[in-house]
Enzyme design. Structure first.
Site, PDB file in Angstrom:
ATOM      1  N   LYS A   1       4.660 -39.483 -33.262  1.00  0.00           N
ATOM      2  CA  LYS A   1       5.799 -40.347 -33.590  1.00  0.00           C
ATOM      3  C   LYS A   1       7.135 -39.616 -33.559  1.00  0.00           C
ATOM      4  O   LYS A   1       8.161 -40.194 -33.251  1.00  0.00           O
ATOM      5  CB  LYS A   1       5.604 -40.987 -34.967  1.00  0.00           C
ATOM      6  CG  LYS A   1       4.619 -42.142 -34.947  1.00  0.00           C
ATOM      7  CD  LYS A   1       4.674 -42.934 -36.243  1.00  0.00           C
ATOM      8  CE  LYS A   1       3.792 -44.162 -36.177  1.00  0.00           C
ATOM      9  NZ  LYS A   1       2.349 -43.822 -36.249  1.00  0.00           N
TER      10      LYS A   1
ATOM     11  N   GLU B   1      11.915 -49.390 -40.548  1.00  0.00           N
ATOM     12  CA  GLU B   1      10.910 -50.067 -41.358  1.00  0.00           C
ATOM     13  C   GLU B   1       9.643 -49.239 -41.242  1.00  0.00           C
ATOM     14  O   GLU B   1       9.429 -48.530 -40.265  1.00  0.00           O
ATOM     15  CB  GLU B   1      10.674 -51.496 -40.878  1.00  0.00           C
ATOM     16  CG  GLU B   1       9.595 -51.663 -39.820  1.00  0.00           C
ATOM     17  CD  GLU B   1       9.952 -51.094 -38.461  1.00  0.00           C
ATOM     18  OE1 GLU B   1      11.158 -50.953 -38.180  1.00  0.00           O
ATOM     19  OE2 GLU B   1       9.024 -50.778 -37.695  1.00  0.00           O
TER      20      GLU B   1
ATOM     21  N   SER C   1      -3.707 -38.488 -31.020  1.00  0.00           N
ATOM     22  CA  SER C   1      -2.349 -38.862 -31.436  1.00  0.00           C
ATOM     23  C   SER C   1      -1.890 -38.214 -32.741  1.00  0.00           C
ATOM     24  O   SER C   1      -0.702 -38.001 -32.940  1.00  0.00           O
ATOM     25  CB  SER C   1      -2.248 -40.385 -31.557  1.00  0.00           C
ATOM     26  OG  SER C   1      -3.235 -40.896 -32.441  1.00  0.00           O
TER      27      SER C   1
HETATM   28  C1  LIG Z   1       1.339 -44.675 -35.819  1.00  0.00           C
HETATM   29  C2  LIG Z   1       0.173 -44.014 -35.229  1.00  0.00           C
HETATM   30  C3  LIG Z   1      -0.562 -44.614 -34.179  1.00  0.00           C
HETATM   31  C4  LIG Z   1      -0.296 -45.986 -33.668  1.00  0.00           C
HETATM   32  O1  LIG Z   1       0.982 -46.188 -33.086  1.00  0.00           O
HETATM   33  P1  LIG Z   1       1.186 -46.318 -31.526  1.00  0.00           P
HETATM   34  O2  LIG Z   1       2.589 -46.775 -31.393  1.00  0.00           O
HETATM   35  O3  LIG Z   1       0.196 -47.319 -31.008  1.00  0.00           O
HETATM   36  O4  LIG Z   1       0.948 -44.992 -30.936  1.00  0.00           O
HETATM   37  C5  LIG Z   1      -1.617 -43.907 -33.625  1.00  0.00           C
HETATM   38  N1  LIG Z   1      -1.960 -42.679 -34.085  1.00  0.00           N
HETATM   39  C6  LIG Z   1      -1.285 -42.082 -35.091  1.00  0.00           C
HETATM   40  C7  LIG Z   1      -1.723 -40.731 -35.543  1.00  0.00           C
HETATM   41  C8  LIG Z   1      -0.202 -42.722 -35.696  1.00  0.00           C
HETATM   42  O5  LIG Z   1       0.452 -42.114 -36.701  1.00  0.00           O
END
Ligand SMILES: *Cc1c(COP(=O)(O)O)cnc(C)c1O
Length: 393
Positions: A89, A111, A377
Site C-alpha cells: 500500500k 478513509e 502483498s
Molecule cells: C489492503 C491489502 C490488500 C487488498 O487491497 P488491494 O487493493 O486489492 O491490493 C491485499 N493485501 C494486503 C497485505 C493488504 O494490506
C-alpha cells in the site's frame, strides 16, 4: 483490446467518474494534472528515490524452493511483505503524497477500514510534515485498536464515522463530505484502484513498479521477462493491478486474480465479487459490486480485512468480463491453511490477504517447468491475533 484506462477513465464498459457536482472541481483538478505531474523528471526522481531509500525497493523476487517442490512447479514470491509498513500500500501513498505536494495541497484526508491504508497514509504524511485526517468507522476503531494507535503515534487525527453501519462505507462518505468542504487545500488519498477517474489509473501506475521489477528480476534469474502466470489477491485490486500492469498486453502471460470466498461463495458471507457482483456504481466508479436486487450494497465478509470489500476496481471488472484474467475464489479455511503452510515451508508469515493467493495451488495444477509468480502483498504481523484464534496457538 486495451486493458488500460481510456481518456475518460473507462476500462471497457467499466470506470468513469460518477460523482456529485460538488466534488467535480476537486476530481477535475486531479484529472487534468496527474499524468503531466507523473511525467515530470523531478517527480519521478523523488518517487524513485523514496521507493528505494524509504520503502526499501526493489523488493526481492524470491524463488520458493520448498513450496515449488511441494506443488511440482517453479514458484517465485514477489516480496511486497518486505516493504516499509509491511505491504504494497505504501507504494501508492508515497506517489499520492508527492502528487498532493505538486498540487500545493497542505492537508491530507483518507478513509480506512481495517486501518492498513490509514497507517500507510499517516506514515507518508509524517514523512512530509502534512496534516493528516483519517476517517474510520466507529466499529472499526474498536476492532482495530493497534492500527488506530499506530496512526495516532504517526501524528494523524482519527475521526470516527458514526452513521450507518459505522464501517468502511460510512468512513468513505465522511471523507467525501470533508473533501467537498475543503476543495482548495486538501487531497484525498484513496487506497486502492477504486474511486472516480483518475484514481484507478493513477493508483495502478504507482503500483506498476511491482511488475516492472518482476520483469527485470525474472530476466536475471530465468533469462526471460515473462512468467507463465502472475497470481495476486484482489480486494479493491491495487496489488493485483501492480503485479499485472506490465503484462496486461502480453497474452502469453496468464493472469489469475484471487478473491475471498469467505465462508463459501454462496454462504451469504463472502466477498467474491466476480461471482456475486452485478454492474453498478460504487465510490464514483461503474464496476462490479455485490448488491441486493434493488441496488443496495451488500455487506461483504472475509476473514481478511483487506479483502472484505463489496466491489472490485474497474480494471478488474474489465479483466473479468473480457476473460483476460482468470478469477478464482478461496475460502477463509483454505487461506488460513495456505498461510500456515508458507510459514512452515519457507519461514515467511504472510498477510491473510496474500494467503488467499497462495491457496490456489491446492486446486489449480501447474506444469513442472511453468514459472509462476505470486505477489505476496503483505506480511502477517497485523494478523497475528486472527492466526492465534483460528489455530488455537
Ligand atoms: C489492503 C491489502 C490488500 C487488498 O487491497 P488491494 O487493493 O486489492 O491490493 C491485499 N493485501 C494486503 C497485505 C493488504 O494490506
Amino acid at each position: 483490446m486495451s486493458y488500460n484506462a481510456d481518456e475518460m477513465g473507462y476500462y471497457g464498459e467499466f470506470g468513469g467518474a460518477y460523482i456529485p457536482e460538488m466534488l467535480y472541481p476537486n476530481v477535475e483538478e486531479l484529472r487534468a494534472n496527474y499524468l503531466a505531474v507523473m511525467q515530470e523528471e523531478s517527480f519521478q526522481e523523488e518517487f524513485q528515490q523514496l521507493l528505494k531509500e524509504y520503502v526499501g525497493r526493489p523488493t526481492p523476487l524470491y524463488f520458493a524452493k520448498r513450496l515449488s517442490e511441494k506443488y511440482n512447479t517453479k514458484i517465485y514470491l514477489k516480496r511486497e511483505d518486505l516493504c516499509h509498513t509491511g505491504a504494497h500500500k505504501v507504494n501508492n501513498t508515497i506517489g499520492q503524497i508527492l502528487m498532493a505536494k505538486r498540487l500545493n495541497k497542505t492537508r491530507i484526508i483518507a478513509e480506512t477500514g481495517a486501518g492498513q491504508h490509514g497507517v500507510a497514509t499517516a506514515t507518508v504524511c509524517a514523512l512530509m510534515g502534512l496534516e493528516c485526517i483519517v476517517y474510520m468507522g466507529e466499529i472499526d476503531i474498536e476492532r482495530q485498536a493497534p492500527n488506530v494507535a499506530r496512526m495516532k503515534m504517526l501524528g494523524a487525527t482519527v475521526v470516527p464515522a458514526m452513521s450507518g453501519s459505522k464501517t468502511l462505507k460510512d468512513a468513505t462518505n465522511e471523507a467525501i463530505r470533508d473533501w467537498i468542504s475543503n476543495p482548495v487545500d486538501t487531497h484525498y488519498i484513496i487506497g486502492s484502484v477504486v474511486g472516480p477517474h483518475p484514481y484507478p489509473d493513477m493508483v495502478a501506475r504507482f503500483q506498476s513498479v511491482i511488475s516492472k521489477e518482476i520483469k527485470t528480476q525474472l530476466t536475471e534469474k530465468e533469462g526471460r521477462s515473462n512468467p507463465d502466470y502472475v497470481i495476486a489477491c484482489v480486494g479493491g485490486g491495487s496489488n493485483a493491478a501492480g503485479a499485472f500492469y506490465e503484462y496486461l498486453d502480453i497474452p502469453e502471460v496468464s493472469l489469475i486474480a484471487v478473491e475471498a470466498a469467505g465462508k463459501g461463495v454462496h454462504s451469504g458471507e463472502s466477498a467474491a465479487t466476480s461471482v456475486l457482483g452485478k454492474v453498478g456504481v460504487i465510490h464514483g466508479s461503474k464496476t462490479l459490486l455485490m448488491q441486493t436486487p434493488d441496488g443496495q450494497i451488500t455487506e461483504p465478509y472475509s476473514i481478511s480485512a483487506g479483502l472484505d470489500y463489496p466491489g472490485v476496481g474497474p480494471m478488474h471488472a474489465h479483466l473479468f468480463a473480457s476473460g483476460r484474467a482468470e478469477f478464482l475464489s478461496v475460502t477463509d479455511d483454505e487461506a488460513m491453511l495456505a498461510g500456515l503452510d508458507l510459514c512452515k515451508l519457507e519461514g515467511i508469515i504472510p498477510a491473510i490477504e496474500s494467503s488467499h493467493a497462495l491457496a490456489i495451488f491446492n486446486d489449480k495444477k501447474f506444469k513442472p517447468d511453468d514459472i509462476v509468480v505470486v505477489n505476496l502483498s503483505g506480511r502477517g504481523d497485523k494478523d497475528l491475533n486472527t492466526y492465534i484464534t483460528y489455530f488455537n496457538l
